[in-house]
Design an enzyme around this catalytic site. Structure first.
Site, PDB file in Angstrom:
ATOM      1  N   GLU A  48       0.877  -1.164   0.000  1.00  0.00           N
ATOM      2  CA  GLU A  48       0.000   0.000   0.000  1.00  0.00           C
ATOM      3  C   GLU A  48       0.922   1.223   0.000  1.00  0.00           C
ATOM      4  OE1 GLU A  48      -2.782   0.268   3.271  1.00  0.00           O
ATOM      5  OE2 GLU A  48      -3.483   2.211   2.531  1.00  0.00           O
ATOM      6  N   ARG A 275       5.120 -13.357   8.942  1.00  0.00           N
ATOM      7  CA  ARG A 275       5.830 -12.104   8.681  1.00  0.00           C
ATOM      8  C   ARG A 275       7.148 -12.080   9.449  1.00  0.00           C
ATOM      9  NH1 ARG A 275       2.127  -8.290   8.788  1.00  0.00           N
ATOM     10  NH2 ARG A 275       3.475  -6.533   9.162  1.00  0.00           N
ATOM     11  N   LYS A 285       4.179   0.200  10.116  1.00  0.00           N
ATOM     12  CA  LYS A 285       4.284   1.465   9.378  1.00  0.00           C
ATOM     13  C   LYS A 285       3.748   2.633  10.196  1.00  0.00           C
ATOM     14  CE  LYS A 285       3.123  -0.146   4.985  1.00  0.00           C
ATOM     15  NZ  LYS A 285       2.369   0.008   3.748  1.00  0.00           N
TER      16      LYS A 285
HETATM   17  P1  ATP Z   1      -0.111  -1.760   6.787  1.00  0.00           P
HETATM   18  O1  ATP Z   1      -1.092  -2.883   6.572  1.00  0.00           O
HETATM   19  O2  ATP Z   1       0.030  -1.270   8.181  1.00  0.00           O
HETATM   20  O3  ATP Z   1      -0.206  -0.688   5.782  1.00  0.00           O
HETATM   21  P2  ATP Z   1       1.852  -3.631   5.881  1.00  0.00           P
HETATM   22  O4  ATP Z   1       3.129  -3.806   6.562  1.00  0.00           O
HETATM   23  O5  ATP Z   1       0.898  -4.745   5.798  1.00  0.00           O
HETATM   24  O6  ATP Z   1       1.297  -2.374   6.562  1.00  0.00           O
HETATM   25  P3  ATP Z   1       1.672  -3.410   3.013  1.00  0.00           P
HETATM   26  O7  ATP Z   1       2.104  -2.270   2.204  1.00  0.00           O
HETATM   27  O8  ATP Z   1       0.243  -3.773   2.995  1.00  0.00           O
HETATM   28  O9  ATP Z   1       2.127  -3.055   4.461  1.00  0.00           O
HETATM   29  O10 ATP Z   1       2.580  -4.678   2.724  1.00  0.00           O
HETATM   30  C1  ATP Z   1       2.944  -5.094   1.439  1.00  0.00           C
HETATM   31  C2  ATP Z   1       3.303  -6.554   1.464  1.00  0.00           C
HETATM   32  O11 ATP Z   1       4.390  -6.792   2.337  1.00  0.00           O
HETATM   33  C3  ATP Z   1       2.144  -7.396   1.957  1.00  0.00           C
HETATM   34  O12 ATP Z   1       2.023  -8.547   1.132  1.00  0.00           O
HETATM   35  C4  ATP Z   1       2.545  -7.750   3.344  1.00  0.00           C
HETATM   36  O13 ATP Z   1       1.993  -8.986   3.709  1.00  0.00           O
HETATM   37  C5  ATP Z   1       4.065  -7.799   3.262  1.00  0.00           C
HETATM   38  N1  ATP Z   1       4.668  -7.504   4.549  1.00  0.00           N
HETATM   39  C6  ATP Z   1       4.464  -6.424   5.320  1.00  0.00           C
HETATM   40  N2  ATP Z   1       5.150  -6.497   6.470  1.00  0.00           N
HETATM   41  C7  ATP Z   1       5.810  -7.670   6.451  1.00  0.00           C
HETATM   42  C8  ATP Z   1       6.692  -8.353   7.353  1.00  0.00           C
HETATM   43  N3  ATP Z   1       7.026  -7.834   8.536  1.00  0.00           N
HETATM   44  N4  ATP Z   1       7.205  -9.544   6.966  1.00  0.00           N
HETATM   45  C9  ATP Z   1       6.891 -10.077   5.780  1.00  0.00           C
HETATM   46  N5  ATP Z   1       6.059  -9.498   4.887  1.00  0.00           N
HETATM   47  C10 ATP Z   1       5.517  -8.312   5.210  1.00  0.00           C
END
Ligand code: ATP
Ligand code: MG
Length: 570
Positions: A48, A275, A285
């Site tokens: 995102e 994750r 974030k």
């Molecule tokens: P938010 O949902 O708070 O915006 P997010 O960390 O989920 O944050 P995204 O931009 O939705 O951010 O994440 C993009 C991709 O990265 C998604 O597929 C998510 O599952 C993956 N991702 C995010 N954080 C992690 C992590 N700590 N370890 C592995 N994959 C991650």
């Protein structure tokens, strides 16, 4: 519906050997062997655009792009841009750059969920026509309360049984601006008694009058993640939709949505992995944004941040991040990885590649009283003992030097083997010196050490074979360049910041950066932005990307990960 297959992922050196093994790759391999999806493999990385990428994202990046590489598949970069309030084009640009730096190449141009807003809208009308969605004008709090909980039944909305015509009329009214923000939502009509909470008539569309960085003011209704994600996977031709564990509960809804629309291709399948969590690190974030917005760090690219940009500024190479991600692999249960393990990958990389240099971070004058006045001796010094190809350089030695303040003590405790009056030590790659006297300031502080040197010990060895117990680094005062050096403690003191529901910011070390005015050997004045060197005896340091006279301490020399392992087996 046509798939854009422009550009395929370049296959990496790992395609034939040393392939990472994990349950996701296992599944992809099995699917391919069974001819599922016609043998195609297509993944996507779906950030995102509401923040910068962090090391957790890197794990997802290397998994998704790695699988595409290894199975001759393709991997899209798809921006999941369904929430215009939090998103911005600057994040889009930063993410594109960070992926390039991480060393992966998306197949074709970036995709955007917003490119599919028309199709998603049409499918929502299809759902309404099939009696599978309705407009609810209860407020968000009421809807949430009516969802119930585990073992607690849900309550059906009084608007659940509106006619198809009524719902279509109202949904178009939502689109056309007839209602105010929050006045109503579109919900799926599934089952308010489902065991899975996500199936209790989830919200599919909200009204939000906000300018979208791509669609401008064209839409005032925006799809939710659950309504958009699987459908866009299908539109793009994704076969394996890989996401993190917290979405496992959404999977029945992911499938439900796909089961009730007319798909252009095979139904994609969601697979969840754990994750990345790291000790002493926050990968939320929201918290990272707070650090930036409240000025607790310099920005998203502060060298203490776990963002891709922060790590890059700190001197963490993409190769080490990738090797680390491959090493920790992917699992089905959440766990936390020690930050020392990541650091050890970084250290191993730099030990092999970093040039050795001398820098004095807390300078104290050392003057050699028997040195020929004005004489400069150019010492031939090895650039990297791990790599002969790096050759040697000439380092100027004179009778006027800088040494590290803590390498000298007038009155040392037992086991202090460095310089003290009357003792002989080696100056690295140069000569043996013996301290003879000190110069004090008015407060009694040592401001200069006087010493004599042994002209026979050139190169750092005495001809009579006599030994000294320590070797110090040094810089010639007339030749020294000035540098600013940032030393870092962990940004968060506790190993698990914010555990037990505490605010992670309470654990923030506000003194996590100390800055030194250092004296460095002349070669360091020519460091390239981003270059990582080893300051002898001190650690690895990265020349700043914007101002290479500033250095960030990347990691220390000691392998703390090995110590942790040793303690564990003991
Ligand atoms: P938010 O949902 O708070 O915006 P997010 O960390 O989920 O944050 P995204 O931009 O939705 O951010 O994440 C993009 C991709 O990265 C998604 O597929 C998510 O599952 C993956 N991702 C995010 N954080 C992690 C992590 N700590 N370890 C592995 N994959 C991650
Ligand atoms: Mg997310």
């Amino acid at each position: 519906m046509s798939l854009t297959l422009s550009g395929s992922v370049a296959s990496g050196p790992m395609s034939d050997h040393l392939e990472p093994v994990d349950f996701v790759r296992e599944k992809v391999r099995d699917d391919r062997a069974a001819g599922r999806f016609g043998g195609r493999v297509q993944t996507r990385f779906p950030p995102e655009p509401n923040g910068f990428l962090h090391v957790g994202h890197a794990k997802s990046v290397y998994l998704n792009f790695g699988i595409a590489e290894e199975f001759d598949g393709i991997c899209h970069l798809r921006f999941d841009d369904t929430n215009p309030v939090a998103e911005d084009v600057s994040y889009v640009e930063a993410i594109v750059e960070d992926l390039a730096w991480l060393g992966v190449t998306p197949s074709g141009p970036p995709r955007f969920t917003s490119d599919s807003f028309d199709q998603l809208y049409l499918w929502a009308e299809d759902l309404i026509r099939a009696g599978l969605a309705y407009v609810d004008d209860q407020d968000q709090a009421t809807i949430s309360a009516q969802r119930g909980g585990f073992g607690q039944p849900g309550v059906e909305s009084p608007h659940r049984n509106r006619s198809v015509e009524d719902n279509l009329e109202r949904f178009r009214g939502m689109r056309d601006g007839r209602y105010s923000d929050g006045e109503c939502v579109l919900r799926a009509r599934i089952d308010m008694q489902a065991d899975n909470m996500w199936l209790r008539d989830p919200v599919l569309y909200r009204i939000r009058r906000a300018h979208h960085h791509r669609t401008g003011d064209r839409w005032i209704i925006y799809p939710t993640y659950d309504w958009a994600h699987g459908q866009v996977d299908a539109i793009e031709g994704t076969t394996h939709s890989i996401c993190t564990l917290e979405f496992a509960e959404h999977r029945p809804l992911y499938d439900w949505c796909l089961d009730h629309v007319e798909l252009p291709s095979d139904r994609p399948e969601q697979t969840e992995f754990a994750r990345l969590n790291l000790t002493h690190t926050v990968l939320s974030k929201r918290v990272l944004r707070t650090l930036v917005e409240d000025g607790l760090v310099d920005g998203w690219d502060d060298a203490r941040m776990p963002t891709v940009r922060g790590l890059r500024r700190r001197g963490y190479p993409a190769e080490a991040l990738r090797a680390f991600c491959d090493h920790i692999s992917v699992a089905k249960t959440n766990s936390t990885v020690e930050i020392e393990l990541l650091e050890s990958f970084v250290r191993t990389h730099h030990n092999r590649h970093a040039l050795r240099r001398m820098a004095v971070l807390d300078p104290l004058r050392l003057t050699i009283t028997n040195w020929p006045e004005g004489h400069v001796e150019w010492m031939d010094v090895v650039n990297n003992p791990e790599d002969d190809a790096e050759g040697t350089r000439a380092v100027p030695f004179t009778g006027e030097l800088w040494i590290e303040r803590d390498d000298f003590m007038v009155d040392p405790p037992p086991k202090y083997f460095r310089l003290t009056p009357g003792r002989e030590v080696r100056l690295r790659n140069a000569f043996f010196v013996t301290a003879t006297d000190v110069v004090l300031d008015g407060d009694g502080n040592v401001v200069e050490v006087l010493a004599t040197y042994d002209p026979e010990s050139r190169g750092g060895a005495a001809p009579d074979g006599r030994k000294v117990k320590s070797t110090l680094h040094w810089v010639s005062r007339p030749h020294a360049a000035d540098a600013t050096v940032h030393l870092y403690e962990r940004l968060f003191r506790s190993a698990h910041p914010g555990s037990d529901g505490a605010d992670p910011l309470e654990d923030l070390d506000r003194g996590s950066r100390t800055t030194r005015s250092a004296k460095v050997e002349p070669a360091l004045a020519e460091a390239n932005p981003g270059q990582v060197v080893q300051f002898e005896r001190l650690g690895y340091f990265a020349a700043d990307l914007d101002d290479p006279s500033v250095f960030h301490r990347t990691v220390g020399l000691r392998d703390e990960w090995a110590n942790i392992q040793k303690q564990r087996t003991a």
